[in-house]
Design a protein around this motif. Structure first.
Motif, PDB file in Angstrom:
ATOM      1  N   GLU A  52     -16.158  19.086  72.954  1.00 12.49           N
ATOM      2  CA  GLU A  52     -16.917  20.020  72.120  1.00 12.49           C
ATOM      3  C   GLU A  52     -17.638  21.052  72.999  1.00 12.49           C
ATOM      4  O   GLU A  52     -17.650  22.246  72.701  1.00 12.49           O
ATOM      5  CB  GLU A  52     -17.934  19.236  71.287  1.00 12.49           C
ATOM      6  CG  GLU A  52     -18.475  20.020  70.101  1.00 12.49           C
ATOM      7  CD  GLU A  52     -19.535  19.239  69.330  1.00 12.49           C
ATOM      8  OE1 GLU A  52     -19.543  17.993  69.389  1.00 12.49           O
ATOM      9  OE2 GLU A  52     -20.368  19.899  68.674  1.00 12.49           O
ATOM     10  N   LEU A  53     -18.194  20.553  74.108  1.00 12.01           N
ATOM     11  CA  LEU A  53     -18.856  21.478  75.047  1.00 12.01           C
ATOM     12  C   LEU A  53     -17.852  22.494  75.584  1.00 12.01           C
ATOM     13  O   LEU A  53     -18.134  23.696  75.633  1.00 12.01           O
ATOM     14  CB  LEU A  53     -19.435  20.704  76.227  1.00 12.01           C
ATOM     15  CG  LEU A  53     -20.866  20.191  76.150  1.00 12.01           C
ATOM     16  CD1 LEU A  53     -21.223  19.574  77.495  1.00 12.01           C
ATOM     17  CD2 LEU A  53     -21.841  21.312  75.823  1.00 12.01           C
ATOM     18  N   SER A  54     -16.674  22.012  76.004  1.00 11.73           N
ATOM     19  CA  SER A  54     -15.698  22.912  76.610  1.00 11.73           C
ATOM     20  C   SER A  54     -15.183  23.923  75.582  1.00 11.73           C
ATOM     21  O   SER A  54     -14.879  25.060  75.925  1.00 11.73           O
ATOM     22  CB  SER A  54     -14.540  22.131  77.240  1.00 11.73           C
ATOM     23  OG  SER A  54     -13.616  21.745  76.255  1.00 11.73           O
ATOM     24  N   ASP A  55     -15.155  23.521  74.298  1.00 12.69           N
ATOM     25  CA  ASP A  55     -14.719  24.455  73.261  1.00 12.69           C
ATOM     26  C   ASP A  55     -15.680  25.638  73.125  1.00 12.69           C
ATOM     27  O   ASP A  55     -15.322  26.673  72.585  1.00 12.69           O
ATOM     28  CB  ASP A  55     -14.611  23.735  71.908  1.00 12.69           C
ATOM     29  CG  ASP A  55     -13.360  22.879  71.830  1.00 12.69           C
ATOM     30  OD1 ASP A  55     -12.479  23.045  72.694  1.00 12.69           O
ATOM     31  OD2 ASP A  55     -13.268  22.037  70.920  1.00 12.69           O
ATOM     32  N   ARG A  56     -16.888  25.456  73.569  1.00 12.47           N
ATOM     33  CA  ARG A  56     -17.864  26.542  73.464  1.00 12.47           C
ATOM     34  C   ARG A  56     -17.700  27.586  74.572  1.00 12.47           C
ATOM     35  O   ARG A  56     -18.284  28.657  74.520  1.00 12.47           O
ATOM     36  CB  ARG A  56     -19.281  25.972  73.551  1.00 12.47           C
ATOM     37  CG  ARG A  56     -19.622  25.156  72.350  1.00 12.47           C
ATOM     38  CD  ARG A  56     -20.994  24.581  72.501  1.00 12.47           C
ATOM     39  NE  ARG A  56     -21.468  24.149  71.195  1.00 12.47           N
ATOM     40  CZ  ARG A  56     -22.741  24.156  70.849  1.00 12.47           C
ATOM     41  NH1 ARG A  56     -23.663  24.546  71.701  1.00 12.47           N
ATOM     42  NH2 ARG A  56     -23.091  23.758  69.663  1.00 12.47           N
ATOM     43  N   ASN A  57     -16.953  27.233  75.589  1.00 12.13           N
ATOM     44  CA  ASN A  57     -16.719  28.196  76.665  1.00 12.13           C
ATOM     45  C   ASN A  57     -15.846  29.323  76.180  1.00 12.13           C
ATOM     46  O   ASN A  57     -14.867  29.093  75.492  1.00 12.13           O
ATOM     47  CB  ASN A  57     -15.946  27.517  77.803  1.00 12.13           C
ATOM     48  CG  ASN A  57     -16.853  27.026  78.883  1.00 12.13           C
ATOM     49  OD1 ASN A  57     -17.952  27.545  79.045  1.00 12.13           O
ATOM     50  ND2 ASN A  57     -16.403  26.038  79.623  1.00 12.13           N
ATOM     51  N   PHE A  58     -16.202  30.535  76.562  1.00 18.03           N
ATOM     52  CA  PHE A  58     -15.280  31.625  76.299  1.00 18.03           C
ATOM     53  C   PHE A  58     -14.439  31.826  77.557  1.00 18.03           C
ATOM     54  O   PHE A  58     -14.950  31.763  78.669  1.00 18.03           O
ATOM     55  CB  PHE A  58     -16.025  32.915  75.963  1.00 18.03           C
ATOM     56  CG  PHE A  58     -15.095  33.943  75.412  1.00 18.03           C
ATOM     57  CD1 PHE A  58     -14.853  34.013  74.053  1.00 18.03           C
ATOM     58  CD2 PHE A  58     -14.402  34.800  76.254  1.00 18.03           C
ATOM     59  CE1 PHE A  58     -13.948  34.923  73.544  1.00 18.03           C
ATOM     60  CE2 PHE A  58     -13.495  35.707  75.752  1.00 18.03           C
ATOM     61  CZ  PHE A  58     -13.268  35.772  74.387  1.00 18.03           C
ATOM     62  N   CYS A  59     -13.151  32.029  77.387  1.00 14.76           N
ATOM     63  CA  CYS A  59     -12.271  32.210  78.537  1.00 14.76           C
ATOM     64  C   CYS A  59     -11.080  33.066  78.111  1.00 14.76           C
ATOM     65  O   CYS A  59     -10.871  33.287  76.920  1.00 14.76           O
ATOM     66  CB  CYS A  59     -11.796  30.860  79.068  1.00 14.76           C
ATOM     67  SG  CYS A  59     -11.155  29.786  77.781  1.00 14.76           S
ATOM     68  N   ILE A  60     -10.325  33.524  79.085  1.00  8.95           N
ATOM     69  CA  ILE A  60      -9.189  34.404  78.803  1.00  8.95           C
ATOM     70  C   ILE A  60      -8.156  33.692  77.933  1.00  8.95           C
ATOM     71  O   ILE A  60      -7.420  34.322  77.174  1.00  8.95           O
ATOM     72  CB  ILE A  60      -8.589  34.923  80.141  1.00  8.95           C
ATOM     73  CG1 ILE A  60      -7.617  36.075  79.914  1.00  8.95           C
ATOM     74  CG2 ILE A  60      -7.898  33.841  80.922  1.00  8.95           C
ATOM     75  CD1 ILE A  60      -8.259  37.389  79.664  1.00  8.95           C
TER      76      ILE A  60
END
Ligand SMILES: *Cc1c(COP(=O)(O)O)cnc(C)c1O
Length: 474
Positions: A52-60
């Motif tokens: 869930e935390l990683s889903d909040r990251n914005f990335c290319i």
């Protein structure tokens, strides 16, 4: 979202304590008297928490990332596979040359490729980022003049330059002479002539510059500098605009840094790692950091025999993993590197033309790989600043462009789509920007209070920078 400490429910995911372990051999002062207070959750809950935390990251991988000057292009995943090959990943940095011929060959061939692309004669792969390359380049220039017994103190830098340029020159002990750009966003030749004297060691230039404009007078500038006995430093952060079309040698530069993490598609953001190789002309080769990777026709070796070397600028040999990824990218692209530049320029011009009816475009010229809009109109007519526009973009699953840089454009919005995006993506982004421009007119309040959909809303930027609160308070 709760922190993992708040979610802790006492379930043993994994038990690290062995009741029967004999610890009597340890000094009692080293033993804990109470529990350390780690959160306790089952394995599945832990996994879900971090997902869930990683889903909040914005990335290319998640959305459009038009961060001007930073070149957030697609990073082919095969590069990661290659960099993590066991024989690369497990290689010890102190291995003898004979035991790491493959790694040395890769570095040597990368040096050769960068020489071809830049037109320069020698390369160091040591610097770990663009700014580090600048510092290395300025140290080389300083040593060059010291060795000649011609102590020069000044470095000329255009007002459109990236902040790291004056910072690097200053760190080397140079005095900075800033020159204003002309009304077309180019280095003003008359302004340059008026500050040029025998105390000038070098000029630091970015071409295309940070407005995304090609410096048309670069040949005249290099002639003036060289006639004055001065050198030219090329900030290669925008090299992705010109690959295969021209190069710093043809423009008359003496020292060049490249940001492999921008131009050569290796991941960046969040602090690295990066790689900022420095390439120099024959005359400056003897000042390079030691060692560089050399080849005697039979074997590859680390060459420490550099007459006036500035010394080492990095432990070991640079960020090797990044070098592997960059070399893989160069090999994979081959002659198509030229197409990458071509498409980056085409994409930027396409977006610029679509958006200039809705936002101010202070320098209305054919651009290279990026362009700079201004949010002045929205600010003065609707009270919506560039910061508000950037925040509103986050509600549209789009990373905001670079804002408030370069400093010579008020309310700057610096957009770099890169070559790796499709026309459909560009149209989608243009529609979002146009929607925001219209929203500014009819419903400015919505933009001023944006973002509305992100987990964290408006942060106090000054407070966040000055007093970061990084610890869970329990
Ligand atoms: C990114 C950038 C730099 C600095 O490079 P880093 O790799 O971030 O240290 C310098 N100049 C320009 C124009 C840049 O865009």
């Amino acid at each position: 979202m709760k922190t993992i400490f708040e979610k802790s429910n006492g379930v043993d995911g994994i038990n690290l304590t062995d009741e029967n372990m004999d610890v009597s051999f340890l000094d009692s002062s080293l033993l804990r008297s109470e529990k350390i207070g780690l959160p306790q959750l089952g394995e599945l809950d832990v996994m879900r928490h971090y997902k869930e935390l990683s889903d909040r990251n914005f990335c290319i991988e998640k959305g459009f990332y038009p961060l001007g000057s930073c070149t957030m292009k697609y990073n082919p995943k095969v590069n990661e596979f290659l960099a993590s090959l066991e024989d690369f990943g497990n290689l010890h940095p102190l291995a003898d040359d004979a035991d790491c011929q493959g790694a040395l060959e890769l570095m040597y061939k990368l040096q050769e490729a960068l020489k071809t692309l830049t037109g320069m004669d020698a390369v160091t792969l040591q610097p770990s980022a663009g700014a580090h390359g600048e510092l290395t380049g300025m140290m080389i220039i300083k040593k060059y003049f010291e060795t000649k017994g011609d102590l020069r103190k000044k470095v000329i830098i255009p007002d459109s330059a990236h902040g790291t340029n004056p910072a690097s020159a200053k760190m080397c002990g140079f005095d900075i002479v800033e020159i204003k750009s002309n009304d077309r966003g180019q280095v003003d030749i008359e302004a340059l002539k008026s500050v040029l004297d025998k105390d000038v060691a070098a000029i630091m230039m970015t071409n295309p510059n940070t407005l995304g404009l090609f410096e048309e007078n670069v040949l005249e500038i290099s002639r003036l500098m060289h006639e004055n006995g001065s050198l030219l430093y090329y900030d290669g952060a925008n090299f992705n605009a010109i690959m295969g079309y021209t190069n710093p040698e043809l423009m008359g530069f003496d020292v060049v840094h490249l940001n492999l993490h921008k131009t050569m598609a290796t991941p960046h953001g969040g602090g690295g790692p990066g790689a900022g190789p420095v390439c120099v002309t024959e005359a400056l080769k003897e000042f390079l950091p030691a060692p560089f990777v050399d080849f005697d026709g039979q074997k590859y070796f680390r060459n420490y025999n550099i007459k006036h070397s500035i010394g080492s600028v990095k432990a070991f040999y640079g960020n090797f993993g990044v070098l592997v990824k960059a070399y893989a990218y160069i090999l994979m692209m081959g002659k198509n590197l030229k197409n990458a530049s071509e498409n980056a320029v085409l994409n930027a011009n396409y977006l610029k033309e679509k958006l200039k009816k809705y936002y101010d475009l202070p320098y209305d010229e054919v651009c290279m790989h990026e362009f700079v809009l201004s949010g002045e109109k929205q600010k003065h007519e609707n009270g919506v600043s560039t910061l508000n526009i950037a925040k509103a973009l986050m509600d549209e699953n789009t990373h905001p462009p670079t804002v408030y840089f370069p400093l010579i454009v008020h309310e700057a919005i610096m957009i770099e789509p890169t070559e790796s995006e499709t026309k459909e993506k560009m149209d989608e982004f243009a529609d979002i920007m146009i929607k925001i421009a219209k929203e500014a007119e009819i419903n400015p309040e919505k933009l001023i209070s944006a973002p509305h959909s992100t987990p964290v809303k408006r942060v106090d930027e000054t407070l966040a920078a000055r007093h970061p609160d990084l610890k869970f308070q329990g």
